[in-house]
Design a protein around this motif. Structure first.
Motif, PDB file in Angstrom:
ATOM      1  N   SER A  24       0.836  -1.206   0.000  1.00  0.00           N
ATOM      2  CA  SER A  24       0.000   0.000   0.000  1.00  0.00           C
ATOM      3  C   SER A  24       0.867   1.250   0.000  1.00  0.00           C
ATOM      4  O   SER A  24       0.595   2.210  -0.730  1.00  0.00           O
ATOM      5  N   VAL A  25       1.923   1.226   0.799  1.00  0.00           N
ATOM      6  CA  VAL A  25       2.830   2.380   0.869  1.00  0.00           C
ATOM      7  C   VAL A  25       3.479   2.624  -0.486  1.00  0.00           C
ATOM      8  O   VAL A  25       3.525   3.758  -0.976  1.00  0.00           O
ATOM      9  N   LYS A  26       3.965   1.567  -1.129  1.00  0.00           N
ATOM     10  CA  LYS A  26       4.586   1.709  -2.448  1.00  0.00           C
ATOM     11  C   LYS A  26       3.590   2.295  -3.448  1.00  0.00           C
ATOM     12  O   LYS A  26       3.935   3.160  -4.249  1.00  0.00           O
ATOM     13  N   SER A  27       2.374   1.814  -3.389  1.00  0.00           N
ATOM     14  CA  SER A  27       1.337   2.297  -4.297  1.00  0.00           C
ATOM     15  C   SER A  27       1.011   3.765  -4.045  1.00  0.00           C
ATOM     16  O   SER A  27       0.869   4.554  -4.983  1.00  0.00           O
ATOM     17  N   TRP A  28       0.900   4.158  -2.773  1.00  0.00           N
ATOM     18  CA  TRP A  28       0.612   5.560  -2.437  1.00  0.00           C
ATOM     19  C   TRP A  28       1.719   6.470  -2.956  1.00  0.00           C
ATOM     20  O   TRP A  28       1.447   7.540  -3.498  1.00  0.00           O
ATOM     21  N   ILE A  29       2.962   6.050  -2.769  1.00  0.00           N
ATOM     22  CA  ILE A  29       4.085   6.872  -3.224  1.00  0.00           C
ATOM     23  C   ILE A  29       4.085   6.975  -4.749  1.00  0.00           C
ATOM     24  O   ILE A  29       4.209   8.074  -5.300  1.00  0.00           O
ATOM     25  N   ARG A  30       3.929   5.863  -5.427  1.00  0.00           N
ATOM     26  CA  ARG A  30       3.953   5.873  -6.893  1.00  0.00           C
ATOM     27  C   ARG A  30       2.824   6.736  -7.453  1.00  0.00           C
ATOM     28  O   ARG A  30       3.044   7.604  -8.293  1.00  0.00           O
ATOM     29  N   ARG A  31       1.605   6.527  -6.954  1.00  0.00           N
ATOM     30  CA  ARG A  31       0.472   7.318  -7.457  1.00  0.00           C
ATOM     31  C   ARG A  31       0.594   8.781  -7.065  1.00  0.00           C
ATOM     32  O   ARG A  31       0.243   9.677  -7.837  1.00  0.00           O
ATOM     33  N   GLY A  32       1.098   9.050  -5.866  1.00  0.00           N
ATOM     34  CA  GLY A  32       1.295  10.436  -5.430  1.00  0.00           C
ATOM     35  C   GLY A  32       2.319  11.163  -6.285  1.00  0.00           C
ATOM     36  O   GLY A  32       2.111  12.315  -6.689  1.00  0.00           O
ATOM     37  N   LEU A  33       3.436  10.488  -6.593  1.00  0.00           N
ATOM     38  CA  LEU A  33       4.457  11.093  -7.445  1.00  0.00           C
ATOM     39  C   LEU A  33       3.940  11.306  -8.866  1.00  0.00           C
ATOM     40  O   LEU A  33       4.237  12.329  -9.496  1.00  0.00           O
ATOM     41  N   ASP A  34       3.153  10.355  -9.359  1.00  0.00           N
ATOM     42  CA  ASP A  34       2.540  10.526 -10.689  1.00  0.00           C
ATOM     43  C   ASP A  34       1.653  11.759 -10.697  1.00  0.00           C
ATOM     44  O   ASP A  34       1.693  12.561 -11.631  1.00  0.00           O
ATOM     45  N   HIS A  35       0.849  11.912  -9.645  1.00  0.00           N
ATOM     46  CA  HIS A  35      -0.035  13.079  -9.555  1.00  0.00           C
ATOM     47  C   HIS A  35       0.777  14.390  -9.481  1.00  0.00           C
ATOM     48  O   HIS A  35       0.446  15.372 -10.159  1.00  0.00           O
ATOM     49  N   LEU A  36       1.840  14.380  -8.675  1.00  0.00           N
ATOM     50  CA  LEU A  36       2.672  15.593  -8.553  1.00  0.00           C
ATOM     51  C   LEU A  36       3.329  15.939  -9.880  1.00  0.00           C
ATOM     52  O   LEU A  36       3.359  17.126 -10.253  1.00  0.00           O
ATOM     53  N   ARG A  37       3.850  14.952 -10.591  1.00  0.00           N
ATOM     54  CA  ARG A  37       4.455  15.210 -11.901  1.00  0.00           C
ATOM     55  C   ARG A  37       3.450  15.849 -12.855  1.00  0.00           C
ATOM     56  O   ARG A  37       3.757  16.810 -13.551  1.00  0.00           O
ATOM     57  N   GLU A  38       2.261  15.300 -12.883  1.00  0.00           N
ATOM     58  CA  GLU A  38       1.221  15.815 -13.769  1.00  0.00           C
ATOM     59  C   GLU A  38       0.765  17.185 -13.337  1.00  0.00           C
ATOM     60  O   GLU A  38       0.625  18.117 -14.149  1.00  0.00           O
ATOM     61  N   CYS A  39       0.570  17.383 -12.060  1.00  0.00           N
ATOM     62  CA  CYS A  39       0.064  18.648 -11.514  1.00  0.00           C
ATOM     63  C   CYS A  39       1.079  19.774 -11.700  1.00  0.00           C
ATOM     64  O   CYS A  39       0.729  20.883 -12.108  1.00  0.00           O
ATOM     65  N   VAL A  40       2.347  19.481 -11.405  1.00  0.00           N
ATOM     66  CA  VAL A  40       3.385  20.506 -11.511  1.00  0.00           C
ATOM     67  C   VAL A  40       3.750  20.754 -12.967  1.00  0.00           C
ATOM     68  O   VAL A  40       4.182  21.851 -13.322  1.00  0.00           O
TER      69      VAL A  40
END
Length: 184
Positions: free
Chosen positions: A166-182
């Motif tokens: 779950s932690v790995k998934s949260w980090i991966r999806r969170g970083l994907d969102h940050l890349r897209e958002c920024v």
């Protein structure tokens, strides 16, 4: 960091690789405020951050020849060295015990502002904060613990009392969102 600062640091690293002590001193003076801030954010103890910074600059002196400006900017390369030293420091058993006794705050990442010479402009900072606020609390906590505290996935899972997957998934999806958002 602008292109002229990156070029200056690259030149200094190349000189340090040849054993130039004056270049090493100049490199230290230009980059140590930023690198110390990184270490302090991760370790949250001034004495530990100072020790890690010292060890990092010894590593920089010995490994400056391995820097390749085609792969990363000089500040990214040096920050990576400091971050890895911080992670090694945090993996020490005594350090881990004292950290376990402290409480985590979601705003830990904002303890120390970045030095102005290497700080992104206010628009970039505002955009990143906006993007971070739109992450789930699990994603934000996991990313903060991984990148600002230097925790491994298993450390984060233990800290949050959640499965490692779950932690790995949260980090991966969170970083994907940050890349897209920024917009990277």
């Amino acid at each position: 960091m602008d292109a002229s600062q990156a070029a200056q640091l690259t030149t200094l690293l190349k000189a340090v690789a040849t054993g130039d002590r004056l270049a090493f001193e100049r490199l230290y003076r230009l980059s140590s405020p930023h690198l110390f801030a990184v270490a302090l954010r991760m370790l949250r103890h001034r004495a530990w951050a100072e020790e890690v910074l010292h060890d990092s600059f010894i590593a920089l002196w010995h490994h400056a020849a391995s820097y390749n400006d085609a792969l990363s900017s000089p500040m990214t390369w040096m920050t990576h060295i400091v971050r890895n030293r911080c992670i090694d420091w945090l993996r020490n058993g005594a350090v881990r015990q004292s950290l376990a006794e402290e409480t985590y705050r979601d705003d830990e990442a904002e303890l120390l502002p970045a030095p102005r010479a290497f700080a992104p402009d206010d628009k970039q900072v505002a955009k990143l904060h906006h993007c971070l606020r739109h992450l789930s609390s699990e994603q934000r906590q996991s990313i903060t613990l991984a990148y600002f505290q230097g925790f491994s996935h298993s450390d984060i899972a233990s800290w949050l009392q959640q499965p490692v997957g779950s932690v790995k998934s949260w980090i991966r999806r969170g970083l994907d969102h940050l890349r897209e958002c920024v917009g990277l």
